[in-house]
Design a protein around this motif. Structure first.
Motif: not given
Length: 484
Positions: A178-184, A206-213, A217-220, A235-239
């Motif tokens: 059971x793996x949690x994956x938090x997208x940010x 427009x469509x929002x101000x996007x992140x650069x990285x 889970x805090x990793x690339x 468990x994929x969560x888009x925060x």
């Protein structure tokens, strides 16, 4: 009246088609959903969350410590895990020091009592710096949820002020992992030593101000070790406050088993488009020992790898992939004969006014929670730009216990993930794509799309309804409905 069982049974018929923009075919899964989980005894889980600025580092920050705002002494979101039936008692302390930087906690997707919903002014007093507040409720549903603040969310979430809430008890047949994956995404400057502005007028219009990285889970592109030849729950969560992703898996068979925390009839995954605040639970059949599967985002000029799953150990499964379904959701089936009420999500600003505002950031940001400019509206009404405390009339007045059918109409060229508090929609149909029957608290509207949803207004109170691209929310696309 159409029952929940009848409604969800339609998924199997759709599952063999390319529903979500990725070609291919696969046999439908036919194992029926088990009965809803039975709550256990009401024992108490107590948690203290202290919102504070902390110099912390994530792997995606390249070794730099940044002034993050977090609920705990860690850079990744804290995870609260309960069994169904347990009561969560949370003591929130506002340790932020910026004058007027108040907080609250909205428990996203949880059908809780209205006074626990965490929306300042509408249901509770804001928690000012140095103050505290207590929440107490028993979550009624199993699944994958999260929590965040509900004022100045674009900055507070942008700095990391969020957490994950998991309610166990929905898997009668255990998976092999059971793996949690938090997208940010993170809005970092060129050398990753500081944050960029979290809201820009140009992005908000427009469509929002996007992140650069981009991170998981805090990793690339993290490597995650999983059992070989096993059925692994993701468990994929888009925060993220802004980004819409279209997730898919290559190198492994994959199925969707829950959307926004609630079980759906499993269907083969081609790709699934997830806006901010949306969740998807997948089951993948992992490759043999030493193999690799990759989670991709296809909503890009070319697929973006998000995470890799590295397999290790003896084979856990040898039978063909047929993922165990999760326990049925405990949602009252709506009466689908209810009349249709349109809700229109529109823009209020012209491109010229957005461009003009973008040339002058000074004065654009208004009081905490809202920007001074309003670019977006629901039913031609924007939340007043003067502040969250200026509560407008409700968008709808609903009778408790009645079924309602809404047609969510996006008349803009942008996507809008529309979130309702305190309830879950039954998603019925779209005028632009085939959608499997499912429950959702956040429904992504494509440009010029109309999506029909239904629900029983069985939770009394004053409930927010808004776009979860946070810049759209904070520039007008926000309102509330009253259930009485």
């Amino acid at each position: 009246m159409i029952s929940r069982r009848t409604l969800l049974a339609g998924t199997a018929a759709l599952a063999g088609t390319a529903l979500f923009g990725r070609p291919g075919s696969a046999p439908a899964f036919t194992r029926p959903l088990p009965p809803a989980a039975v709550p256990g005894p009401e024992t108490i889980v107590s948690v203290e969350l202290k919102a504070a600025e902390r110099a912390l580092s994530l792997p995606c920050f390249d070794g730099h410590a940044l002034p993050m705002w977090t609920f705990a002494d860690q850079a990744t979101p804290p995870v609260i895990r309960l069994a169904l039936g347990q009561r969560l008692n949370t003591h929130l302390v506002n340790g932020l020091t910026r004058p007027g930087e108040h907080v609250s906690i909205h428990w996203h997707g949880i059908r809780l009592p209205n006074d626990q919903d965490g929306v300042p002014y509408l249901v509770q007093k804001p928690v000012e710096p140095g103050e505290s507040y207590d929440y107490s409720f028993v979550p009624p549903d199993t699944g994958t949820f999260f929590f965040h603040t509900h004022c100045n969310t674009v900055e507070q979430l942008g700095r990391g002020l969020a957490g994950i809430l998991i309610i166990d008890g929905d898997a009668p047949e255990p998976y092999d992992a059971d793996e949690l994956l938090v997208l940010k995404d993170w809005r970092l400057n060129d050398d990753n030593t500081g944050f960029l502005p979290f809201l820009t007028p140009e992005g908000a219009g427009k469509s929002g101000t996007f992140g650069t990285v981009r991170s998981v889970n805090g990793m690339v592109e993290p490597d995650i070790t999983v059992p070989a030849s096993g059925d692994v729950r993701l468990r994929i969560v888009n925060i993220d406050p802004t980004r819409v992703s279209e997730i898919g898996v290559e190198g492994a068979e994959a199925a969707v088993v829950a959307i926004d925390g609630l079980a759906c009839q499993p269907f083969p995954l081609r790709s699934w488009r997830m806006g901010p605040a949306m969740r998807a639970d997948l089951v993948i059949r992992t490759p043999a020992d030493g193999g690799t599967a990759t989670l991709f985002d296809y909503f890009s000029a070319k697929p973006v790898p998000l995470a890799r799953f590295m397999t290790k150990g003896p084979a856990r499964r040898t039978t063909p992939f047929d993922p165990a379904p999760l326990a049925s959701a405990r949602i009252t089936a709506p009466d689908l004969s209810a009349p249709v009420t349109p809700m229109t999500f529109s823009a209020t600003a012209t491109a010229q006014s957005v461009a003009s505002a973008a040339g002058d950031d000074q004065g654009f940001l208004g009081p905490l929670c809202l920007a001074a400019g309003t670019f977006w509206a629901i039913n031609k009404a924007s939340w007043p730009g003067g502040g969250m405390d200026q509560i407008p009339p409700p968008l709808l007045k609903l009778e408790r216990g009645r079924s309602y059918r809404l047609q969510l109409r996006n008349v803009t060229p942008r996507m809008h993930p529309i979130h309702i508090h305190g309830h879950s929609f039954t998603v019925l149909k779209s005028n632009k794509r085939e959608l499997p029957p499912h429950f959702a608290d956040t429904v992504l509207l494509l440009p010029e799309e109309r999506v029909d949803v239904a629900f029983v207004a069985d939770n009394p109170g004053r409930w927010m309804l808004h776009c979860h691209i946070i810049e759209h929310q904070e520039t007008g696309m926000m309102g509330w409905v009253e259930v009485a």
